[in-house]
Every structure is written in structure tokens, then in C-alpha cells.
Design a protein around this motif. Structure first.
Motif, short mmCIF file in Angstrom:
data_model
loop_
_atom_site.label_atom_id
_atom_site.label_comp_id
_atom_site.label_asym_id
_atom_site.label_seq_id
_atom_site.Cartn_x
_atom_site.Cartn_y
_atom_site.Cartn_z
N LEU A 131 0.87 -1.21 -0.17
CA LEU A 131 -0.12 0.01 0.02
C LEU A 131 0.93 1.41 -0.12
O LEU A 131 0.69 2.39 -0.47
N ALA A 132 2.28 1.06 0.68
CA ALA A 132 2.86 2.32 0.59
C ALA A 132 3.34 2.83 -0.64
O ALA A 132 3.60 4.06 -0.94
N ILE A 133 3.28 2.04 -1.67
CA ILE A 133 4.01 2.33 -3.11
C ILE A 133 2.82 3.18 -3.72
O ILE A 133 3.23 4.34 -4.21
N GLY A 134 1.57 2.59 -3.79
CA GLY A 134 0.54 3.37 -4.39
C GLY A 134 0.30 4.81 -3.78
O GLY A 134 0.07 5.58 -4.31
N ASN A 159 -2.74 -1.28 -3.94
CA ASN A 159 -1.48 -1.79 -3.64
C ASN A 159 -0.13 -1.08 -4.29
O ASN A 159 -0.20 0.10 -3.89
N GLN A 160 0.55 -1.69 -5.09
CA GLN A 160 1.72 -1.20 -5.56
C GLN A 160 1.66 -0.39 -6.94
O GLN A 160 2.42 0.21 -7.83
N THR A 161 0.09 -0.07 -7.35
CA THR A 161 -0.10 0.53 -8.56
C THR A 161 0.52 1.93 -8.32
O THR A 161 0.20 2.52 -7.27
N LYS A 162 1.09 2.62 -9.47
CA LYS A 162 1.60 4.07 -9.38
C LYS A 162 0.88 4.64 -10.60
O LYS A 162 0.30 4.28 -11.36
#
Length: 633
Positions: free
Chosen positions: A232-235, A499-502
């Protein structure tokens, strides 16, 4: 005498100095007044306003704002579960200032009838993931992005991608070490043979006992992609920094996203995504028999403004609630009798079961006995309001077929005890759309693994309705493969920011979808938060639809309110463009490389007379073998 002379000279000198000071004062006062008069003539502002304008002008030459601090915090989402909030602080004119914050949504789905053990395991996993994400933001990412310009989104997402890849490799290394330890332990404890079966080992069936086997071989379900703890931190960081850049640039987030997508070229006009408003959530647990329909959604026609469309949906929702009241409180109305698909009174099964509660999706929950019940309910509600489905409102159905597969029988359970093969499912949908042409979108009508059947249904119905893949697009990282989209043949996909979606991932993926003439739908996950950034993403990316759930629950309504505010702003600026929707005629896909599926297309059927579509769709009647661009107005 000498003393008196010196005193007189001193007095005369002092008098000359006083005269000179008076002259200078008078001269300076006149010059100052002249300067102020000239400035007032050039700039009709008050001195305070003038100084403010000058300060703003010279601030352009000052150092650009940079990130000085990221703060991660554990907060609650719309269903009371923990999630991540990311705050961005920047150094602006030598002062630390909080710029913005965002709250992430979770990837996890909410099951209809969960087991207590499963619920506890999910809650523990979610807590661990959020705690890890907070740690990443406050420590590693906080240090990594210090003194970086928030406007450099490409560099931000590149650094986030590298950091995430590093964490993935660390996780794999830990798992490898754990497997080696477990294997060594197993070797030491299994020196002597044992009659006890090992965990996971299949027991031999007794002679004469029937063993349940699949009736036909079907493609197995693709393995569930594990979610890295803390992703979660990435997105969250990517979206928070994008929002900070928009705030610093004094533009709304949707415009900032549009500039990123179009290489800083400001779009002259922007189109709002059409809302897919969930009205009914058809539960699939007993005593309800219908399993094929998970959501019934309303889509307002494009000739209405968003505000008018939402108001019309609310009117239909109130009428549906009245129809679903328990017997005795209201008289049972006559069922719909329209030109497009006549509905006849079938007695007790005419309407679904009474309303029970409000779903976490912000819509009504009810159970149905057959496929036609929710559709006839919509027709009845619209007819009671003087509206006609197919003209004044359209329907979309979320089938969620991946939840229906019985892997022992190799078939879909569409009703309790009623099973259909993938090939039979295609026939069911063709019959459904022909009977109810006001259905213009089917979401997840099949599993993503049934690629051949996706191709068949696209060729059969692609020119009449949208065939949308949602389950296949859960993990955006798996969709991009060599400039192609790794999903079955379909009209478009539902993308979710989790999640890790940017931000850069969404921009790249929507660009690929646009290039392949497929529509993008921004979707809201089950565990939604009160953050409304999803709406800005949908508008900035040019999504065709937005799927936010129903018009209840604060975390859902907040997003509809944001969409209404953007519509008002674009209309005020004169940059609002009316939507122009086109179905995808898959017969046009003549070259294999343009298809989204690696399955060869089915043989072309015999030429047949074109089927008539409702006038509201304004579809040109063309022969089946010719290209057709069917326009929904």
C-alpha cells in the motif's frame, strides 16, 4: 568677543543644516508622492495589493518547493478496517508546509458469508500489511524522497518501482531460506517410513467407491497473485506526491493527471466518465437462487448532465425501495409492459425478495429466484416513473462469473443446482441481450481463463453491448506485456488503484488501451476509503466509465459529489465535452496482432439479416460481415 563670534558662527551653521534638511525632506516627499501617483496610474491597486503582486512575481524566481517529509499513518476505511494515509510536507519559501494527504483503498474483497477463521486470518494479514506500509513511508520512503521535486512524477514512480522490486527480492530470499530449513527438517524427521499420509498427499480411494471427477476438462484457474506485505505504501506515496504537485501548481488533480498523460499539453476539452451506479446487489447465498447476477447498475444517457442523471437514478432507487417493501405496506404494481421486452405477471416470482439491508457497496441487497426478476423490477420502477429503459436509462450487469465456477463439474452454477458449460453461457448471454437490449454492458460474463468463449461472445455481442473484464484486471502489474494487454478479448477493463499501482502505471496502461480502441473504466474496490482522488484520476485519464458503487454510504457519495463538482467546474470554464460512446465491432479486427487474445477467432457464420437495435442506441443497420461503429447517444 571671540567667544561671542564663535557662538554666532555655530548658530549660523546649524541654521544652514536645518534649512538643508527641510529642503531634502520636502524634495523627498514630493518624489515619493510622484512615485506613488505613477504606480497607482499604472497599477490600479492598493499599495498592499501591489506589494503582494510584486511578491508573487519575485517568488517565481525563488527555489521550487521540494519534499521535506512524508508521514504515514494508520487510519480506518469505509467499513472500519485499517488502511494507510500518506501526508506530504514540502519546503515552500523556506518554511515547512503540509501540502496534502491521501487515503488508500484495499485490494481485499468482502465475502458474502465468510468463515470466522478466514475473517480472523484476513484481519491479521491486513493489519500486518498496513503496519508495514506505515513503516516504509515513515522510514525508507521519507528518506528517499527528501529534497525531491514533487512535480517530477516519472522520477518518483521510477524510484518507487525500484524500491518495490528490492522488497520483492528480499521476500523471495526469505521464502527460499524458509523452504530450505523446512526441507532439512523434513529429511531429519522422515528417516523411517510412516503409514501416515503427509499433509497435502491424496489418499487412495477405496475399491468400489465413486470418486467425483470433472465432467469435462476446463482451463484451471490462474494462481492467485500474492500481495506483498506493505505494498500500500507504493501506491499511496505515488498518488500523494501527484496530488502535492497539483496543489503546488495551483491546478486540480484531474488536470495535472491529464497533463502527465498528454506530455504537458493542456487538453482543450475534457469528457466526464459516465457513472455506473450500482442499484441492486443480488446476494448469492440461500434462500436466493440466482447466482449469475452480482450487481445491477444504472447508466444515465449521455444527453443528460451528470447532475440530471444522478437525480434520475435517485428517483428510480426510491421507487425500487418502495416496490421491495414487505407485503401489506404497499400494493403490488403491475409489471412492466414496454415495447422492448415485454414482462408478464408471473405471480409470486414476479418481484425479488424484500429488501434486507444496505450493502458495503452503498446499494440495496435483495435475493432473486431467476435471471429475469431484477430486470423486470427495473422495468417496473422505470415505467412507474414514466421512464423507458433503453431510452431514458440503461442497465449494466456485473456477473462475477469467476465466483460461479464449480471446478468438480467444470461448469458455472448460474442458479442453485443449475449448471452451464462455458459454451452454454455464451448462448445465455446472447439470448439475454436480444430479449433485453437496454443492457449495454456485461462485466465478467466469463472467467478470464475461458479465452475461447470470450472471443465467441465478443464476436456475437460486441456490437450491441460492452463486454468488460474486471477480475482479469485486478493486478495492473500483470496487464502490461510487450506493449500488449494480457487479458481475454473484451471491450475494455476495470482498473483499480490499489497496492503497488503507481500513477505512471495507470497513465501507461490507459494509453495502451486507447491505442487498441478499448475503453477504460476506473473502479472502486470493495474496501473503499473516503478519499475522492479516484474521481480525479478517472477524469484526467479520460476513462469512459467510472464504477463507484451505490448512492449510499459516505465513502461512496463523497466521490459522486466530487464528480459533480468537476462537472460544474468544467462547464464554467467552457471545457466540458459531451461523451460520444461507441461499441466495438470485433468483426473489424482483421489482423491477429490487433486482437487481445491469443485464441484464434471462430469461423465466420453464415450471412444473416442484421438484427434491429433500440432506436435510442442509434445503431446503423449494417450487414454482419461489414465494419460497424455503433454509437450510443
Amino acid at each position: 568677543m571671540e567667544a561671542g563670534g564663535r557662538r554666532q558662527q555655530e548658530e549660523r551653521r546649524r541654521l544652514r543644516e536645518l534649512r538643508q534638511e527641510a529642503v531634502e525632506y520636502y524634495r523627498g516627499h514630493r518624489v515619493q508622492q510622484r512615485v506613488e501617483d505613477a504606480l497607482n496610474a499604472l497599477f490600479p491597486l492598493r499599495p498592499a495589493d501591489l506589494y503582494g503582486e510584486l511578491a508573487n512575481y519575485f517568488s517565481k524566481f525563488s527555489k521550487a518547493p521540494v519534499i521535506c517529509r512524508l508521514v504515514g499513518r494508520k487510519v480506518l476505511d469505509g467499513v472500519g478496517q485499517p488502511t494507510l494515509e500518506v501526508e506530504v510536507y514540502c519546503t515552500v519559501k523556506n518554511y515547512e508546509k503540509k501540502i496534502c494527504s491521501i487515503v488508500m483503498s484495499s485490494h481485499s474483497q468482502i465475502p458474502e458469508n465468510p468463515l470466522s477463521e478466514t475473517t480472523e486470518a484476513d484481519e491479521k494479514e491486513r493489519n500486518d500489511s498496513v503496519n508495514t506500509a506505515v513503516e516504509w513511508v515513515n522510514e525508507s520512503l521519507n528518506t528517499m524522497f527528501k529534497n525531491l521535486k514533487p512535480t517530477d512524477q516519472c522520477e518518483v514512480d521510477k524510484m518507487l518501482g525500484e524500491y518495490f522490486s528490492k522488497k520483492v527480492e528480499e521476500k523471495k530470499e526469505i521464502q527460499k531460506q524458509q523452504e530450505e530449513v523446512a526441507e532439512a527438517t523434513l529429511t531429519l524427521t522422515s528417516c523411517t517410513p510412516s503409514a501416515t499420509a503427509l499433509p497435502g498427499e491424496k489418499k487412495t480411494a477405496k475399491p468400489g467407491k465413486k470418486v467425483a471427477v470433472a465432467e469435462r476438462r476446463i482451463p484451471p484457474a490462474e494462481p492467485w497473485e500474492s500481495v506483498l506485505c506493505g505494498s500500500l505504501a507504493i501506491g499511496g506515496t505515488s498518488l500523494a506526491i501527484a496530488k502535492a504537485a497539483a496543489t503546488i501548481s495551483h491546478i486540480p488533480l484531474y488536470l495535472h493527471i491529464a497533463l502527465l498523460k498528454h506530455d504537458q499539453d493542456s487538453p482543450k476539452e475534457m469528457t466526464l466518465p459516465l457513472p455506473m451506479v450500482t442499484l441492486l446487489n443480488c446476494e448469492k447465498i440461500l434462500p436466493a437462487k440466482l447466482k449469475l447476477v452480482k450487481e445491477v447498475m444504472l447508466i444515465p444517457p449521455v444527453q443528460l448532465s451528470l447532475k440530471q442523471g444522478i437525480e434520475r437514478v435517485l428517483d428510480i432507487q426510491k421507487e425500487v425501495m418502495r416496490l421491495l417493501e414487505p407485503p401489506g405496506k404497499t400494493t403490488s404494481p403491475q409489471l412492466a409492459d414496454s415495447k422492448k421486452g415485454r414482462a408478464h405477471n408471473t405471480g409470486k416470482k414476479a418481484l425479488p425478495q424484500a429488501l434486507k439491508r444496505i450493502s458495503h457497496l452503498g446499494c440495496l441487497i435483495t435475493g432473486c429466484d431467476n435471471l429475469e426478476q431484477p430486470l423486470l423490477l427495473m422495468q417496473t420502477a422505470c415505467n412507474n416513473l414514466g421512464l423507458e429503459l433503453g431510452t431514458d436509462m440503461y442497465l449494466a450487469i456485473n456477473c462475477a462469473a469467476h465466483e460461479l465456477m464449480d471446478y468438480v463439474k467444470g461448469k458455472y452454477e448460474i442458479l442453485t443446482g443449475t449448471f452451464k458449460s462455458p459454451e452454454e453461457m455464451v448462448d445465455i448471454y446472447v439470448e439475454l441481450i436480444n430479449k433485453f437490449p437496454f443492457i449495454i454492458a456485461l462485466i465478467d460474463p466469463l472467467r478470464k481463463e475461458d479465452r475461447q468463449q470470450w472471443s465467441n461472445i465478443c464476436y456475437a455481442l460486441g456490437s450491441k453491448c460492452y463486454l468488460i473484464a474486471e477480475d482479469a484486471a485486478t493486478y495492473i502489474s500483470k496487464l502490461k506485456i510487450d506493449q500488449n494487454i494480457n487479458i481475454p478479448m473484451c471491450s475494455g477493463v476495470v482498473l483499480k488503484y490499489i497496492n503497488q499501482t503507481k500513477v505512471s502505471d495507470l497513465i501507461e496502461l490507459t494509453g495502451l488501451l486507447d491505442g487498441q480502441r478499448h475503453i477504460t473504466i476506473l473502479g472502486s474496490p470493495d474496501r473503499e476509503s473516503s478519499d475522492d482522488s479516484l474521481v480525479d484520476l478517472a477524469v484526467g485519464l479520460g476513462a469512459r466509465f467510472i464504477k463507484l458503487g451505490g448512492l449510499s454510504r459516505g465513502e461512496r457519495v463523497t466521490k459522486y459529489n466530487r464528480l459533480l463538482a468537476i462537472e460544474e467546474e468544467l462547464a464554467k470554464n467552457g471545457t466540458l465535452r459531451e461523451a460520444n460512446l461507441k461499441f466495438i465491432a470485433f468483426a473489424e479486427e482483421s489482423q491477429p496482432e490487433k486482437q487481445l487474445s491469443d485464441v484464434p477467432p471462430p469461423p465466420k457464420p453464415e450471412p444473416s439479416p442484421p438484427q434491429l437495435c433500440p432506436p435510442a442506441l442509434q445503431v446503423r443497420s449494417l450487414p454482419a460481415q461489414l465494419p460497424a461503429n455503433n454509437t450510443l447517444t
